[in-house]
Design a protein around this motif. Structure first.
Motif, PDB file in Angstrom:
ATOM      1  N   ARG A  54      -7.319  25.472  -8.614  1.00  0.00           N
ATOM      2  CA  ARG A  54      -8.591  24.551  -7.610  1.00  0.00           C
ATOM      3  C   ARG A  54     -10.188  24.414  -7.901  1.00  0.00           C
ATOM      4  O   ARG A  54     -10.236  25.897  -8.615  1.00  0.00           O
ATOM      5  CB  ARG A  54      -7.590  24.583  -6.531  1.00  0.00           C
ATOM      6  CG  ARG A  54      -7.100  24.525  -5.460  1.00  0.00           C
ATOM      7  CD  ARG A  54      -6.750  24.455  -4.008  1.00  0.00           C
ATOM      8  NE  ARG A  54      -7.908  23.855  -3.490  1.00  0.00           N
ATOM      9  CZ  ARG A  54      -7.008  23.250  -2.874  1.00  0.00           C
ATOM     10  NH1 ARG A  54      -7.025  21.995  -3.081  1.00  0.00           N
ATOM     11  NH2 ARG A  54      -9.210  23.179  -2.144  1.00  0.00           N
ATOM     12  N   ALA A  65     -17.209  18.753  -3.948  1.00  0.00           N
ATOM     13  CA  ALA A  65     -16.225  18.293  -4.571  1.00  0.00           C
ATOM     14  C   ALA A  65     -15.360  19.352  -4.753  1.00  0.00           C
ATOM     15  O   ALA A  65     -15.732  20.524  -5.217  1.00  0.00           O
ATOM     16  CB  ALA A  65     -15.944  17.587  -5.283  1.00  0.00           C
ATOM     17  N   THR A  66     -13.901  19.730  -3.507  1.00  0.00           N
ATOM     18  CA  THR A  66     -13.014  20.129  -4.124  1.00  0.00           C
ATOM     19  C   THR A  66     -11.713  20.063  -4.191  1.00  0.00           C
ATOM     20  O   THR A  66     -10.948  19.000  -3.715  1.00  0.00           O
ATOM     21  CB  THR A  66     -12.707  21.674  -2.681  1.00  0.00           C
ATOM     22  OG1 THR A  66     -13.842  21.891  -2.703  1.00  0.00           O
ATOM     23  CG2 THR A  66     -11.987  22.379  -2.944  1.00  0.00           C
ATOM     24  N   GLY A  67     -10.753  20.466  -5.624  1.00  0.00           N
ATOM     25  CA  GLY A  67      -9.505  20.131  -5.502  1.00  0.00           C
ATOM     26  C   GLY A  67      -8.914  20.441  -6.286  1.00  0.00           C
ATOM     27  O   GLY A  67      -9.582  20.717  -7.494  1.00  0.00           O
ATOM     28  N   ASP A  71      -8.706  15.832 -10.253  1.00  0.00           N
ATOM     29  CA  ASP A  71      -9.704  15.081  -9.322  1.00  0.00           C
ATOM     30  C   ASP A  71     -11.167  15.464  -9.712  1.00  0.00           C
ATOM     31  O   ASP A  71     -12.017  14.610  -9.113  1.00  0.00           O
ATOM     32  CB  ASP A  71      -9.231  15.532  -8.036  1.00  0.00           C
ATOM     33  CG  ASP A  71      -7.334  15.369  -7.384  1.00  0.00           C
ATOM     34  OD1 ASP A  71      -7.202  14.219  -8.800  1.00  0.00           O
ATOM     35  OD2 ASP A  71      -6.479  15.637  -7.089  1.00  0.00           O
ATOM     36  N   ILE A  72     -11.296  16.374  -9.626  1.00  0.00           N
ATOM     37  CA  ILE A  72     -13.487  16.665  -9.925  1.00  0.00           C
ATOM     38  C   ILE A  72     -13.084  16.160 -11.295  1.00  0.00           C
ATOM     39  O   ILE A  72     -15.022  16.005 -11.076  1.00  0.00           O
ATOM     40  CB  ILE A  72     -12.796  18.377 -10.095  1.00  0.00           C
ATOM     41  CG1 ILE A  72     -12.355  18.904  -8.568  1.00  0.00           C
ATOM     42  CG2 ILE A  72     -14.249  18.938 -10.818  1.00  0.00           C
ATOM     43  CD1 ILE A  72     -13.143  18.848  -7.962  1.00  0.00           C
ATOM     44  N   GLN A  73     -12.126  16.320 -12.494  1.00  0.00           N
ATOM     45  CA  GLN A  73     -13.076  15.282 -13.483  1.00  0.00           C
ATOM     46  C   GLN A  73     -13.446  14.752 -13.698  1.00  0.00           C
ATOM     47  O   GLN A  73     -14.294  14.080 -14.499  1.00  0.00           O
ATOM     48  CB  GLN A  73     -12.728  15.663 -14.834  1.00  0.00           C
ATOM     49  CG  GLN A  73     -12.283  17.141 -14.877  1.00  0.00           C
ATOM     50  CD  GLN A  73     -10.875  17.713 -15.820  1.00  0.00           C
ATOM     51  OE1 GLN A  73     -10.050  16.810 -15.913  1.00  0.00           O
ATOM     52  NE2 GLN A  73     -11.359  18.138 -17.126  1.00  0.00           N
ATOM     53  N   SER A  74     -13.519  13.303 -12.563  1.00  0.00           N
ATOM     54  CA  SER A  74     -13.174  12.007 -12.452  1.00  0.00           C
ATOM     55  C   SER A  74     -13.694  12.244 -11.054  1.00  0.00           C
ATOM     56  O   SER A  74     -14.086  10.882 -10.801  1.00  0.00           O
ATOM     57  CB  SER A  74     -11.652  10.920 -11.908  1.00  0.00           C
ATOM     58  OG  SER A  74     -11.552  12.077 -11.112  1.00  0.00           O
ATOM     59  N   ASP A  75     -14.170  12.864 -10.336  1.00  0.00           N
ATOM     60  CA  ASP A  75     -14.975  13.017  -8.882  1.00  0.00           C
ATOM     61  C   ASP A  75     -16.919  12.533  -8.756  1.00  0.00           C
ATOM     62  O   ASP A  75     -17.281  13.039 -10.314  1.00  0.00           O
ATOM     63  CB  ASP A  75     -14.998  13.824  -8.405  1.00  0.00           C
ATOM     64  CG  ASP A  75     -15.719  14.250  -7.068  1.00  0.00           C
ATOM     65  OD1 ASP A  75     -17.319  13.963  -6.989  1.00  0.00           O
ATOM     66  OD2 ASP A  75     -15.121  13.416  -6.063  1.00  0.00           O
ATOM     67  N   GLU A  76     -16.479  10.933  -9.066  1.00  0.00           N
ATOM     68  CA  GLU A  76     -17.771  10.924  -8.525  1.00  0.00           C
ATOM     69  C   GLU A  76     -19.177  11.160  -8.905  1.00  0.00           C
ATOM     70  O   GLU A  76     -20.094  11.201  -9.530  1.00  0.00           O
ATOM     71  CB  GLU A  76     -18.801   9.355  -8.236  1.00  0.00           C
ATOM     72  CG  GLU A  76     -17.351   8.133  -8.372  1.00  0.00           C
ATOM     73  CD  GLU A  76     -17.552   7.316  -9.433  1.00  0.00           C
ATOM     74  OE1 GLU A  76     -18.745   7.089  -9.759  1.00  0.00           O
ATOM     75  OE2 GLU A  76     -16.437   6.858 -10.355  1.00  0.00           O
ATOM     76  N   ASN A  77     -19.519  12.102  -7.434  1.00  0.00           N
ATOM     77  CA  ASN A  77     -20.443  13.468  -7.330  1.00  0.00           C
ATOM     78  C   ASN A  77     -21.086  13.903  -8.225  1.00  0.00           C
ATOM     79  O   ASN A  77     -21.824  14.313  -8.662  1.00  0.00           O
ATOM     80  CB  ASN A  77     -19.840  13.611  -5.771  1.00  0.00           C
ATOM     81  CG  ASN A  77     -20.293  13.214  -4.783  1.00  0.00           C
ATOM     82  OD1 ASN A  77     -21.005  11.730  -4.474  1.00  0.00           O
ATOM     83  ND2 ASN A  77     -19.608  12.928  -3.155  1.00  0.00           N
ATOM     84  N   VAL A  78     -19.044  14.525  -8.531  1.00  0.00           N
ATOM     85  CA  VAL A  78     -18.961  15.348  -9.644  1.00  0.00           C
ATOM     86  C   VAL A  78     -20.042  14.960 -11.085  1.00  0.00           C
ATOM     87  O   VAL A  78     -20.969  15.407 -12.265  1.00  0.00           O
ATOM     88  CB  VAL A  78     -18.031  16.525  -9.908  1.00  0.00           C
ATOM     89  CG1 VAL A  78     -18.325  17.452 -11.172  1.00  0.00           C
ATOM     90  CG2 VAL A  78     -17.314  16.633  -8.862  1.00  0.00           C
TER      91      VAL A  78
END
Length: 87
Positions: A54, A65-67, A71-78
């Motif tokens: 995680r 973002a947490t996950g 999921d983190i690699q594709s998170d828009e905020n990240v």
């Protein structure tokens, strides 16, 4: 000593690629042998994505973002915080 948690703050800082790979294998071995949970503070995203179950991404100390690593690699905020965004 019977630790339940290992906190690592930039353990690979200043290491070359070979040393970093050795340390990563060592951390995986520790986790497997001792069943320890680890908190790893690290800026090497390839390393984080390879080691972590995680991930929590921070932007100036604020969790965004947490996950799971994928999921983190594709998170828009990240993506916006780490790579810059149109905005």
């Amino acid at each position: 000593m019977d630790p339940k948690l290992l906190l690592l703050d930039e353990p690979m800082a200043g290491m070359n690629l070979e040393e970093t790979e050795d340390m990563a294998r060592y951390l995986l071995d520790i986790r497997r042998r001792l069943g320890l949970s680890m908190i790893l503070v690290e800026h090497d995203m390839h390393l984080v994505m390879d080691l972590a179950d995680r991930v929590m991404a921070l932007d100036f100390g604020v969790p965004i973002a947490t996950g799971a690593p994928a999921d983190i690699q594709s998170d828009e905020n990240v993506i916006s915080a780490y790579l810059g965004g149109a905005g």
